[in-house]
Each structure stands twice: as C-alpha cells, then as structure tokens.
Design a protein around this motif. Sequence first.
Motif, PDB file in Angstrom:
ATOM      1  N   UNK A 146      60.502 116.235  87.350  1.00 36.96           N
ATOM      2  CA  UNK A 146      60.334 116.256  88.845  1.00 36.96           C
ATOM      3  C   UNK A 146      59.163 115.498  88.968  1.00 36.96           C
ATOM      4  N   UNK A 147      57.808 116.036  88.455  1.00 29.44           N
ATOM      5  CA  UNK A 147      56.458 115.336  88.672  1.00 29.44           C
ATOM      6  C   UNK A 147      56.357 113.873  88.292  1.00 29.44           C
ATOM      7  N   UNK A 148      57.242 113.553  87.089  1.00 33.06           N
ATOM      8  CA  UNK A 148      57.004 112.261  86.710  1.00 33.06           C
ATOM      9  C   UNK A 148      58.022 111.228  87.883  1.00 33.06           C
ATOM     10  N   UNK A 149      58.917 111.687  88.140  1.00 29.46           N
ATOM     11  CA  UNK A 149      59.868 111.031  89.272  1.00 29.46           C
ATOM     12  C   UNK A 149      58.914 110.727  90.542  1.00 29.46           C
ATOM     13  N   UNK A 150      58.242 111.709  90.793  1.00 28.28           N
ATOM     14  CA  UNK A 150      57.258 111.758  92.090  1.00 28.28           C
ATOM     15  C   UNK A 150      56.308 110.675  91.836  1.00 28.28           C
ATOM     16  N   UNK A 151      55.827 110.713  90.718  1.00 24.61           N
ATOM     17  CA  UNK A 151      54.584 109.618  90.303  1.00 24.61           C
ATOM     18  C   UNK A 151      55.197 108.184  90.421  1.00 24.61           C
ATOM     19  N   UNK A 153      57.928 107.327  91.891  1.00 24.14           N
ATOM     20  CA  UNK A 153      58.523 106.945  93.365  1.00 24.14           C
ATOM     21  C   UNK A 153      57.133 106.418  94.090  1.00 24.14           C
ATOM     22  N   UNK A 154      55.874 107.116  93.940  1.00 28.08           N
ATOM     23  CA  UNK A 154      54.794 106.635  94.590  1.00 28.08           C
ATOM     24  C   UNK A 154      54.311 105.252  94.087  1.00 28.08           C
ATOM     25  N   UNK A 155      54.129 104.855  92.686  1.00 28.07           N
ATOM     26  CA  UNK A 155      53.960 103.662  92.363  1.00 28.07           C
ATOM     27  C   UNK A 155      55.023 102.609  92.986  1.00 28.07           C
ATOM     28  N   UNK A 156      56.137 102.722  93.133  1.00 29.63           N
ATOM     29  CA  UNK A 156      57.304 101.759  93.397  1.00 29.63           C
ATOM     30  C   UNK A 156      57.193 101.477  94.955  1.00 29.63           C
ATOM     31  N   UNK A 158      54.094 101.902  96.699  1.00 30.28           N
ATOM     32  CA  UNK A 158      52.842 100.980  96.568  1.00 30.28           C
ATOM     33  C   UNK A 158      53.157  99.622  96.147  1.00 30.28           C
ATOM     34  N   UNK A 159      53.951  99.384  95.118  1.00 29.70           N
ATOM     35  CA  UNK A 159      54.514  97.925  94.858  1.00 29.70           C
ATOM     36  C   UNK A 159      55.266  97.281  96.049  1.00 29.70           C
ATOM     37  N   UNK A 160      55.992  98.049  96.525  1.00 30.78           N
ATOM     38  CA  UNK A 160      57.078  97.688  97.725  1.00 30.78           C
ATOM     39  C   UNK A 160      56.167  97.265  99.022  1.00 30.78           C
ATOM     40  N   UNK A 161      54.927  97.890  99.102  1.00 26.85           N
ATOM     41  CA  UNK A 161      54.053  97.512 100.172  1.00 26.85           C
ATOM     42  C   UNK A 161      53.327  96.293  99.887  1.00 26.85           C
ATOM     43  N   UNK A 162      52.968  96.042  98.469  1.00 28.17           N
ATOM     44  CA  UNK A 162      52.303  94.871  98.144  1.00 28.17           C
ATOM     45  C   UNK A 162      53.195  93.653  98.188  1.00 28.17           C
ATOM     46  N   UNK A 163      54.467  94.006  98.018  1.00 33.09           N
ATOM     47  CA  UNK A 163      55.373  92.532  98.241  1.00 33.09           C
ATOM     48  C   UNK A 163      55.499  92.335  99.868  1.00 33.09           C
ATOM     49  N   UNK A 164      55.452  93.242 100.628  1.00 22.91           N
ATOM     50  CA  UNK A 164      55.826  93.207 102.000  1.00 22.91           C
ATOM     51  C   UNK A 164      54.567  92.146 102.350  1.00 22.91           C
ATOM     52  N   UNK A 165      53.306  92.913 101.949  1.00 27.37           N
ATOM     53  CA  UNK A 165      52.189  91.998 102.483  1.00 27.37           C
ATOM     54  C   UNK A 165      52.166  90.398 102.066  1.00 27.37           C
ATOM     55  N   UNK A 166      52.463  90.174 100.743  1.00 29.77           N
ATOM     56  CA  UNK A 166      52.649  88.997 100.131  1.00 29.77           C
ATOM     57  C   UNK A 166      53.842  88.146 101.057  1.00 29.77           C
ATOM     58  N   UNK A 167      54.807  88.773 101.520  1.00 32.24           N
ATOM     59  CA  UNK A 167      55.901  88.209 102.238  1.00 32.24           C
ATOM     60  C   UNK A 167      55.371  87.647 103.480  1.00 32.24           C
ATOM     61  N   UNK A 168      54.438  88.522 104.150  1.00 35.83           N
ATOM     62  CA  UNK A 168      53.831  87.963 105.527  1.00 35.83           C
ATOM     63  C   UNK A 168      53.029  86.893 105.221  1.00 35.83           C
ATOM     64  N   UNK A 182      62.298  90.080  94.696  1.00 36.36           N
ATOM     65  CA  UNK A 182      61.752  91.213  94.065  1.00 36.36           C
ATOM     66  C   UNK A 182      61.545  92.274  94.917  1.00 36.36           C
ATOM     67  N   UNK A 183      61.542  92.089  96.164  1.00 41.08           N
ATOM     68  CA  UNK A 183      61.562  93.203  97.107  1.00 41.08           C
ATOM     69  C   UNK A 183      62.726  94.234  97.160  1.00 41.08           C
ATOM     70  N   UNK A 184      64.008  93.287  97.124  1.00 41.51           N
ATOM     71  CA  UNK A 184      65.062  93.901  97.028  1.00 41.51           C
ATOM     72  C   UNK A 184      65.468  94.660  95.573  1.00 41.51           C
ATOM     73  N   UNK A 185      64.863  94.200  94.593  1.00 42.49           N
ATOM     74  CA  UNK A 185      65.039  94.998  93.210  1.00 42.49           C
ATOM     75  C   UNK A 185      64.129  96.225  93.497  1.00 42.49           C
ATOM     76  N   UNK A 186      62.940  96.034  93.887  1.00 43.17           N
ATOM     77  CA  UNK A 186      62.217  97.325  94.058  1.00 43.17           C
ATOM     78  C   UNK A 186      62.554  98.403  94.861  1.00 43.17           C
ATOM     79  N   UNK A 187      63.231  97.924  96.171  1.00 42.89           N
ATOM     80  CA  UNK A 187      64.223  98.734  97.066  1.00 42.89           C
ATOM     81  C   UNK A 187      65.239  99.591  96.354  1.00 42.89           C
ATOM     82  N   UNK A 188      65.867  98.705  95.466  1.00 37.54           N
ATOM     83  CA  UNK A 188      66.873  99.379  94.882  1.00 37.54           C
ATOM     84  C   UNK A 188      66.302 100.416  93.875  1.00 37.54           C
ATOM     85  N   UNK A 189      65.573 100.212  93.100  1.00 41.05           N
ATOM     86  CA  UNK A 189      64.933 101.034  92.271  1.00 41.05           C
ATOM     87  C   UNK A 189      64.370 102.397  92.990  1.00 41.05           C
ATOM     88  N   UNK A 190      63.699 102.145  94.251  1.00 41.96           N
ATOM     89  CA  UNK A 190      63.301 103.299  94.799  1.00 41.96           C
ATOM     90  C   UNK A 190      64.393 103.998  95.311  1.00 41.96           C
TER      91      UNK A 190
END
Length: 280
Positions: A146-151, A153-156, A158-168, A182-190
Amino acid sequence: MKKKTQVIDQLALPLLIIFSFLLFACHNGIDQQHAIGSAATAEAIALNEPEPIQTIPLERRLIKEGTISFETNDLSETAKLIGQAIKKYNAYIASETENNYSESLSRTIVVRVNAKQFDAFIGDVAKGVNHFETKNIQVKDVTEEFVDIQARLKTKKELEQRYRTLLQRAAKVTEILEIEKQLAEVRAEIESVEGRLRYLANQSTYSTLSITYYKAVPKQIAFGQKFKQGLSNGWQNFVWFTVGLINIWPFLLLMVIAMFFARRWWRKRKTRQRMDASTN
C-alpha cells in the motif's frame, strides 16, 4: 637592625595574604575559562549533531478473509441470527446461495464487514455452535504494498504535472503530439495504480466472511425427495420433448405427407400386380 626586622615581620603577613588572594583569583579565573570553553564546545557539538528523524507510525493494512461452516437444527433461526449480526455491525451481504441436496439443505452467505469488527462479528454468528465443520481465517499484511503504491502514485502525478507544463510551453506540432502521447501513457498508469490502491483500501477496510450452514435430512425424507425429484425431472423431460416436437412440426408434416403418398403408390402397385396376374 632589630627595629627593621620587626617592620619586615609586620609587612610579611599582609603581603602573604595578598599573594594568596591573587593566586586563588588566578586559579578561579582559569577554571571559569575552562568551564566556559567546555560549555561552548558542548554547544557546538550539539548544534552540529543531526536532528533525530521522527518516524511517523504507519497504519497497518490487513486483509482478513474467513470461511466457516457448521450444522444447525433450524435453518430459519440461524438465518435470523446472522441477519441480526449483519444489522448490528452494519455489514452487508455480497452473495447468497441455497443448495438442496439429497442428504442435506445448505445455505451459503458471503458477508462484508468492517475489519475492526470482524472478530466480534464471527463471535455473534457462532453463538450456539458447538462444532465447526470448517473454520479458516487468513490475514494478509499489505501495508508495504500500500505504501509503495502511494509513493508510485505520487511520482506519477508529479511526472504528469511536468508533462502538462511542457505541453503549455511547446510550440511545434511534433512536440505537442509527442508530449500528449507521453501524457496519455502516464495517465493510464496513474489510473491503473489508483485502481489497485482503491482495491487494497476496500479489502483492508472491509473483511470477507463466507458462512455455510446446513441441516441434515433423514433418510426417509431423502427417499421421498428423490421420488419427488424423479417425478419432476420426468415431467420436465416430457415438456421439453413436446416443445422439441413443436419446433420441428413442419418436418413432421412433410414426413406424414410423404408416407401417405408412398403408401398410396405402394397400394396401387400391388393392385396392378394382382390385375396382371389374374389376366395371365
């Protein structure tokens, strides 16, 4: 000369007192400086030492699953008792089945109950049970997962937010398309990680208990039930046979017509053979 000696003796005592006082003052000053230096050193060491890491206690995530089965003299009374326990602990029924065997009548109920009330719920359900045919309780610790999945998820995220910033900031169409991919792949993983996290949270919050209780049927009653079941099965087979004939009635009609004309032709042929024989 004697007078001079007396003067020296008179001055010697005050000088000795003054010298002793100066010596004591110097020794005391040295001790104070040493104490101040030691205190400063200790303070410096204390400041340089790293602060102790405060460990946050983790909430243990346990998945409890159980299976119990027992014999009862009254199925209705046992069902009523289980229903009262379900209502008392705010549980709910996930599934319910009933089986009518030749030698026993059994019911199986799968109940989801709050994990903190799991043991108390079993105690209420098992009131009056002298012997369990089956009693199997399993506990699985999924805290680490559970803790590993939470970590993760947090990393994913953060990566999604960076991709959104690059997209802008992207200006070229190729860059936009690549970032969106790349954003769609990260969203699917999330979404996959969030689904697993919700599953573990649900399984650890609500425990699962499968309850099977049955009542033995006497042999005489079992024979009567078999006879009754045989009559029922025979009637059902007859009904299905009739339905099958109805479904193929056109073919049956064609067969009857064909047999009618074949028989008529056969009779005509026999008649002709007889007439030919009498003529000869």
